[in-house]
Each structure stands twice: as structure tokens, then as C-alpha cells.
Design an enzyme around this catalytic site. Structure first.
Site: not given
Ligand code: GLY
Length: 405
Positions: A115, A180
């Protein structure tokens, strides 16, 4: 009629003819005046004298949840404030965005999850894009290096999660890659532009190609998690982590895929990515379970008690992606109209918070992770970020259209 009244009527008529009435731009304007007031309130809640933490969501006890730089959502609030600066040109937003962004610098060294792309691109990425200040540039490149440590050439993809900690350790995965992760590639494309080092770009396209090959079903919906064998690169499992079932279409996953391939087309000009983005958009927009207001349920295939809970965050991501896709696609008019309809729904009282409420988040009704029972029907900072980005993109498209007329 008295001379004065005639004069007033004529002035009114001339005023009406010359006024710049654009119903579409009104949606941008009204949302922006709301966002200005709502986010000024949000900024007042930051602990500026302590360790700066960014607002993420509302906890069950009604308090705002603030997160440290390590949290995957920590870049979205600084990103919101950068968009506010971009849309208003007001230094107030720039000063605040800079302070929030700097509080995330340590995130550039994160190598234990993927992330870092989300965190740094939304904060430092926007910071450099808008200021061209070289102090932001190095952080972007450092972060891209951190992200690349998670890349395996055997698999041809960046590993999303580690498998030796938390709930991920209990899944039996070897090398999980989630849809994602497409979003993190934007940081890599950016790093190549800033450094002229094509290695980041190569990692990004390898990841995009591997994902294109393994994550999608024949109807262009995507699995959430593909677990690879790290030594051979073979697919071991096709799973979900945040969706209703392994075989279901988790709404935010579809949104990430759409946004990711649209962005990959922008960065590479590869027509396969454009085709993929169009096919994903058609899957979402043509789905039999997409409600009339086009704000999806949290999973297109969910059943049971919570099946009809909406996910405004998915809608906001799709809306922003569709505005960009509309500028590339031959079906651009259709995609832009769909984005407009989503934006109209998000701007309604059903999804947009009343001013001063919702702990100063913009949107209500998102779903973070149903299986982990986290952030169910809550505001979440990334819904707000992509809403603002959608407004920004819409205003750009309008300006282009008005320039051409
Ligand atoms: N893992 C990012 C998301 O919840 O969408």
C-alpha cells in the site's frame, strides 16, 4: 411602465443572456462549496501539535478514527486537501496539505505491504504534481523502490500482503496478489517519469499483464485475491478476502480494476489496457444487480441480511475512473453520462452528509470489509478522495468542452 422598471427588466434580460449558467458545472460548484466547509471542519480536528494522524472513518462509538502513516488509507486525507487546493487555488489548502503530506514521509520505506503506492501517490504524488517542489520528488522515487522490493520476476507481479502476520497468515496463501494492487502501479509510472529509470515502468506493466491474465473471469469481473506459487509463478488459488464469496464480484475490487487499467492505458497507450477498462466498465454498468441510482451494493453477488448495503466508495472510484475513460474511449459519451449519473446520486442527501455532520467526512455509506466486520456502512476517507478527484476530472472535461464550443 415607468422608465426605471423598463431599465430593470432590460438589465435582467441581458443578465440572463450573458450569465454562465451550466447545470453540469453547478454540480461541481455545489459539491465544492460543501467540501470547503466540511473539510475546514475536518482540519480543525487534526492534532497539529502532536503526531499528526489522518482521519480514516468513524468508529462504532462515534469518534473519528485517526491513523498513522503506516495505515493503507493514510494518504487519502492529504490527497483530498491537495485536490481542494487544486480546485480553489487557495493557499489555505496548500499549507495544510503540505503539513499533512510531510507527516507521511516515513511511509516511503514501507516494504511490508504493497500500500506504499496508495499512501505516497495520493499525498506526495499530488504534492509534486501541483507544486513541482523537488523536495517531494525523492520521496516518490524512494517509495517506488520500496514497492519494487515486493516484485518477483518468477510470478511477474508485486506481492500484496505478507503471509506471516495477521489474518492473512491464516489463509494458507503463498504469494497473494489482490486486484487493488493495480492502483499502486501509478506510483511506479510516476517514478519512471521523474527518474528516467525504466525499471519501475517495466515492473508496472509486468504486473498489469499478469493481473490481466489471471485475475479476470470471462465476463470481465475479477477475483479479489490470486495466490501464486512464489517459486514457479503458477496460480494456486483464486480467492476473496473482502468479497461475499470466492466466485462473487466484490464491488470495490471491480472499481480498482477499472481505475487501474484506465490509468495503465493513460501511462502506456497500450490498447489492451483500454479494452480491458472498457470491458470492466461495461460489466459494472450493465450488471443486473446494479441499483437504479448506480451506487453498487458492496458485492454484486451478496446475499442475506447485508446484501443491499451500498458502497459509496466503489461508486466514487468508478465515477472518477469513468471520467478519465471517457476521454480515451470511442464510447466516451456513454461513460461520461454514466459518471454524471453516479455523481448526481453521490451528491444527493442519500449519500452526501449534511453539512457539519458525519464527523466532517463528505460521503456516508461505504463498506470497508464485510468479512472482517470492519467499517460497515460508514464514511471512509477514500470515498471522499475519489469523489473530489471525480469533481476535478469533471470540471476539466467541462472546461475542454466549453473551450471547444
Ligand atoms: N484493500 C483496499 C480496499 O479495501 O479496497
Amino acid at each position: 411602465m415607468k422608465l426605471k422598471s423598463i431599465f430593470l427588466l432590460i438589465s435582467l434580460f441581458i443578465g440572463l443572456l450573458s450569465c454562465d449558467y451550466r447545470p453540469e458545472s453547478d454540480l461541481v460548484k455545489t459539491n465544492m462549496s460543501f467540501a470547503k466547509a466540511q473539510l475546514r471542519g475536518q482540519l480543525l480536528k487534526i492534532d497539529w501539535n502532536g503526531k499528526i494522524r489522518n482521519p480514516r472513518t468513524i468508529l462504532d462509538n462515534g469518534e473519528t478514527k485517526f491513523v498513522s502513516y503506516q495505515d493503507w488509507t493514510s494518504g487519502f486525507f492529504p490527497g483530498c486537501i491537495w485536490y481542494m487546493y487544486e480546485m480553489t487555488g487557495d493557499k489555505f489548502w496548500k499549507d495544510n496539505a503540505e503539513k499533512l503530506t510531510k507527516s507521511l514521509e516515513a511511509a516511503k520505506d514501507i516494504t511490508w505491504h504493497h500500500d506504499v503506492g496508495f499512501i505516497i501517490n495520493c499525498s506526495y504524488g499530488n504534492a509534486y504534481r501541483l507544486t513541482q517542489n523537488p523536495k517531494f520528488k525523492k520521496v516518490i522515487i524512494d517509495a517506488a523502490n520500496s514497492l519494487c522490493t515486493r516484485y518477483s520476476s518468477e510470478v511477474g507481479a508485486i506481492q500484496s500482503w505478507n503471509v506471516d502476520r495477521g489474518w492473512q497468515a491464516e489463509q494458507g496463501w503463498d504469494y497473494p496478489v489482490i486486484i487493488d494492487n493495480m492502483m499502486n502501479l501509478e506510483l511506479l509510472f510516476y517514478a519512471t517519469r521523474l527518474s528516467n529509470d525504466s525499471s519501475y515502468y517495466k515492473v508496472a506493466i509486468n504486473h498489469a499483464n499478469t493481473t490481466l491474465k489471471n485475475h479476470f473471469r470471462s465476463d470481465f469481473s475479477s477475483f479479489h485475491v490470486i495466490d501464486y506459487d512464489k517459486s514457479t509463478g503458477k496460480v494456486r488459488h483464486k480467492h476473496t478476502a473482502q468479497g461475499y464469496a470466492h466466485e462473487s464480484a466484490w464491488a470495490r475490487g471491480q472499481a480498482w480494476g477499472l481505475y487501474g487499467y484506465t490509468m495503465c492505458y493513460r501511462e502506456t497507450g497500450d490498447g489492451n489496457y483500454l479494452k480491458q477498462a472498457e470491458a470492466i466498465a461495461n460489466f459494472i454498468l450493465g450488471h443486473r444487480n446494479l441499483p437504479k441510482d448506480r451506487i453498487p451494493y458492496w458485492d454484486f453477488d451478496a446475499k442475506g441480511k447485508y446484501a443491499t448495503l451500498r458502497d459509496a466508495s466503489s461508486a466514487a472510484i468508478v465515477c472518477s475512473a469513468l471520467y478519465e475513460l471517457s476521454t480515451f474511449s470511442e464510447n466516451g459519451d456513454y461513460f461520461r453520462k454514466m459518471a454524471d449519473q453516479i455523481l448526481l446520486s453521490l451528491s444527493s442527501a442519500k449519500y452526501r452528509a449534511p453539512l457539519g455532520e458525519n464527523n466532517n467526512f463528505l460521503l456516508m455509506h461505504s463498506v470497508g470489509s464485510m468479512p472482517r466486520k470492519k467499517e460497515i456502512d460508514k464514511p471512509i476517507n477514500y470515498a471522499d478522495y475519489y469523489l473530489l478527484e471525480a469533481l476535478y476530472r469533471k470540471s476539466n472535461i467541462q472546461d475542454e468542452a466549453y473551450k471547444m464550443n
